[in-house]
Scaffold this motif. Structure first.
Motif: not given
Length: 289
Positions: A49-50, A56-58, A209-215
């Motif tokens: 999700d953008r 997260v980046e902010r 979203v970080e967990s989804r990106a990692y795994w």
């Protein structure tokens, strides 16, 4: 031939072409709809999700400013003296030393460094809280793109990266030194590396979203052993990842477990109505046991 007849002929030719094109398209659609075994080409792509990524980046930028502000205050001494390092700065220094040792090709493991790191992390968590650790991590993450591209300070770049470039190659995120994978996945893997070096769980303090990106990348994007990807897929699905059912079927197919893969593809087809999944189910059912 009269003008009217020429126009009629042209219209007839155009109409004929339109009919041929429509017929061909209809036939193609008909062929696609026919049940036929179609070999799966791999797992579905990782989709994030953008808006969640931007959030997260902010947060990272805000946390990084906090760490940099605290360090700036510590060194803003009117008499020019240098105060003793805080525990958070000790973590920063130890982290860079560790990375420099990795980059230099020597042994990165040091009993004294590990003990000092554990002590500093425990002190920070006890007296400053988890936000201080997050702020340090965020400040390093903001430096990551420049370090990967290369700056004038090659020594600092090497200390920041350590063995991380080798990890990116292993997981298919770089090719010939150039990042080819999603930037956010690169960022998340670096955050996990930071956590592990501090003796914390890899996904400590990760958002959804970080967990989804990692795994998700380990399960869907990395070209590693399918059995390892299956374990990552369990965690990706638990984190709310998309298309987990189809991904599980694809990994089972890669492992040669055709009957199980066919059953999951069939279930995915029933849920979505996607004819491609139905055809994959047929191909998986034909896989030799």
């Amino acid at each position: 031939m009269s003008t009217e007849r020429v126009k009629a002929a042209r219209m007839t030719e155009s109409g004929a072409k339109l009919i041929v094109w429509a017929t061909a398209a209809s036939c193609a659609g008909f062929l696609l709809a026919l049940p036929r075994p179609t070999t799966p080409r791999g797992t579905p792509a990782l989709v994030l999700d953008r808006a969640a990524v931007a959030q997260v980046e902010r947060r990272d930028r805000q946390l990084a400013r906090r760490y940099q502000g605290e360090v700036g205050q510590m060194f803003a001494q009117t008499d020019g003296s240098r105060p003793a390092q805080t525990d958070l700065e000790k973590i920063h220094t130890l982290y860079l030393d560790w990375g420099a040792a990795e980059a230099g090709g020597g042994g990165s493991h040091s009993v004294s460094r590990s003990a000092a790191m554990r002590a500093a992390v425990s002190a920070v968590l006890a007296h400053e809280g988890e936000d201080a650790i997050r702020a340090l991590r965020a400040s390093l993450l903001l430096r990551l793109p420049q370090a990967l591209s290369g700056t004038d300070d090659e020594e600092l770049d090497a200390a920041l990266l350590g063995a991380f470039p080798r990890m990116l190659v292993r997981y298919g995120l770089t090719r010939e030194g150039r990042v080819v994978g999603p930037d956010f996945v690169v960022r998340v893997l670096y955050a996990a590396r930071f956590n592990v070096m501090l003796g914390l769980p890899a996904t400590q303090d990760f958002t959804g979203v970080e967990s989804r990106a990692y795994w998700g990348w380990l399960a869907l994007g990395a070209r590693v052993d399918p059995a390892l990807r299956m374990d990552a897929l369990d965690r990706y699905e638990a984190a709310g990842g998309q298309h987990a059912l189809e991904a599980r079927a694809a990994l089972l197919y890669a492992l040669g477990r055709g009957i199980e893969a066919s059953s999951l593809y069939e279930e995915a087809y029933r849920r979505t109505g996607n004819l491609r999944l139905r055809n994959h189910a047929m191909a998986a059912s034909l896989l030799a046991p």
